[in-house]
Scaffold this active site. Structure first.
Site, PDB file in Angstrom:
ATOM      1  N   THR A 197      -3.183   3.833   1.338  1.00 43.34           N
ATOM      2  CA  THR A 197      -2.782   3.214   2.267  1.00 43.34           C
ATOM      3  C   THR A 197      -4.152   3.713   3.254  1.00 43.34           C
ATOM      4  OG1 THR A 197      -0.225   3.456   2.696  1.00 43.34           O
ATOM      5  CG2 THR A 197      -1.682   3.897   4.571  1.00 43.34           C
ATOM      6  N   VAL A 226      10.869   0.627   6.149  1.00 40.76           N
ATOM      7  CA  VAL A 226       9.628   0.505   6.746  1.00 40.76           C
ATOM      8  C   VAL A 226       9.176   2.492   7.009  1.00 40.76           C
ATOM      9  CG1 VAL A 226       8.990   0.494   8.257  1.00 40.76           C
ATOM     10  CG2 VAL A 226      10.464  -0.685   7.955  1.00 40.76           C
ATOM     11  N   GLY A 227       7.973   2.210   6.128  1.00 43.64           N
ATOM     12  CA  GLY A 227       7.508   3.682   6.435  1.00 43.64           C
ATOM     13  C   GLY A 227       7.013   4.709   7.665  1.00 43.64           C
ATOM     14  N   GLY A 251       6.524   8.440   3.618  1.00 44.90           N
ATOM     15  CA  GLY A 251       6.170   8.294   4.779  1.00 44.90           C
ATOM     16  C   GLY A 251       7.749   8.709   5.498  1.00 44.90           C
TER      17      GLY A 251
HETATM   18  N1  ASP Z   1       2.530   6.683   4.185  1.00 41.92           N
HETATM   19  C1  ASP Z   1       3.199   5.498   3.579  1.00 41.92           C
HETATM   20  C2  ASP Z   1       4.560   4.788   3.690  1.00 41.92           C
HETATM   21  O1  ASP Z   1       4.889   5.918   3.768  1.00 41.92           O
HETATM   22  C3  ASP Z   1       2.330   5.500   2.567  1.00 41.92           C
HETATM   23  C4  ASP Z   1       1.016   5.999   1.903  1.00 41.92           C
HETATM   24  O2  ASP Z   1       0.601   6.523   2.616  1.00 41.92           O
HETATM   25  O3  ASP Z   1       0.517   6.096   0.869  1.00 41.92           O
HETATM   26  O4  ASP Z   1       4.639   3.740   3.490  1.00 41.92           O
END
Ligand code: ASP
Length: 328
Positions: A197, A226-227, A251
């Site tokens: 990300t 959705v994260g 997330g």
């Molecule tokens: N935070 C992101 C999600 O959960 C994933 C990540 O940061 O690697 O969609």
């Protein structure tokens, strides 16, 4: 003659005043710090060859320099964040835009958000599949609609009507991310599959902080999931008086603990430094087995980069320091 005398008299009278105002305006912005901090995901980054590590670092540096040069030429922190994140979204090396991971149905659904620290304006987008740069759509929402968050088809229609670049879903396909999905589905999920990300937080010379985050989410997520990345307060937060944050990690936990805003609240209401506030929260997350990290920036241009995984791709350029790192 009389007119000219009067005019000269007027000029003499106000010259010092005008001169003083111009000088103080200039000085006021000249000695204000500018800074930018970026992440390219927290995770393991295990078994990466030297070449792969260099490619990630080079791209992080390119993104950092692009954002910083906007700040250095007097641009807004929101434009710096967009410039930096667009470069990372256009690279297959990260889990955002072009390099997004796959859902359990082998589709790709992207989330992004942006927030301005002066007026708490924000824009967010969830579950889009044909918008080339979801972060640009988030900014478009922030600046051109009375709303904060759009999802799915409505978000894509808005991107089209706003003149943003639309691509065929195939544009986002990458063999590497597809193989990560296959490993996840055959229960051979590797820790190194969890990364990538992207996010940026910038401080401009007007003292304004902007934070932004963009992601493809998590490999093998259910369609429609959705994260935290597009959730204001969870994945992204900006408040000029405390800090700006972009998060990366598992997330579901980052939503439930409202991580980004919680860090800035600890700075604002408990008087903690950004370093202490973020280290503390990220270790609290570790205690509940929530992997991840954050980048944080305050109005002095100081940054904190906390993570509870072995690595987090990160870059920072500020008044008198510059770094690009992956591992601890
Ligand atoms: N935070 C992101 C999600 O959960 C994933 C990540 O940061 O690697 O969609």
């Amino acid at each position: 003659m009389i007119f000219q005398d009067k005019y000269e008299h007027w000029l003499m009278r106000y010259f010092h005043l005008v001169f003083f105002v111009l000088i103080s305006l200039g000085a006021n912005t000249m000695d204000k710090p500018i800074a930018i901090v970026l992440h390219g995901g927290a995770g393991w980054f295990a078994n990466l060859s030297d070449d792969q590590q260099s490619a990630i670092k080079d791209k992080m540096k390119e993104a950092m320099d692009a954002g910083y040069s906007i700040l250095a030429s007097g641009g807004a922190s929101s434009d710096a964040v967009i410039a930096s994140i667009t470069i990372l979204e256009d690279s297959p090396l990260f889990n955002a835009g072009k390099g997004s991971v796959f859902t359990s149905e082998a589709t790709q659904e992207m989330d992004a958000s942006i927030m301005r620290g002066d007026d708490h304006a924000a824009g967010a987008v969830a579950s889009v599949s044909v918008v080339k740069n979801p972060i640009k759509l988030a900014k478009h929402i922030m600046e051109n609609t009375p709303h904060v968050m759009f999802a799915g088809e409505g978000a894509e229609a808005l991107a089209k009507s706003g003149g943003l670049e639309i691509v065929d879903p195939d544009y986002f396909y990458s063999q590497e991310k597809f193989e990560a999905l296959q490993r996840a589905q055959s229960k051979q999920h590797l820790k190194e599959d969890k990364l990538g990300t992207v996010g940026a937080v910038a401080l401009d010379k007007f003292g304004n902080i902007t934070a932004g985050t963009s992601t493809g989410g998590m490999t093998n997520k259910l369609p429609g999931r959705v994260g935290d990345s597009p959730i204001i307060g969870a994945g992204t937060w900006a408040d000029n008086e405390s800090c700006g944050v972009s998060a990366t990690g598992h997330g579901e936990f980052f939503i439930r603990y409202n991580v980004s805003k919680e860090i800035c609240d600890r700075v604002k209401y408990l008087g903690k430094s950004i370093r202490d506030a973020s280290d503390q929260l990220i270790s609290e997350l570790k205690a509940i087995e929530a992997d991840g990290g954050v980048i944080v920036l305050n109005k002095k241009g100081e940054a904190a980069m906390s993570f509870n995984t072995p690595a987090m791709a990160r870059a920072y350029k500020g008044p008198d320091q510059e770094l690009v790192e992956i591992y601890r």
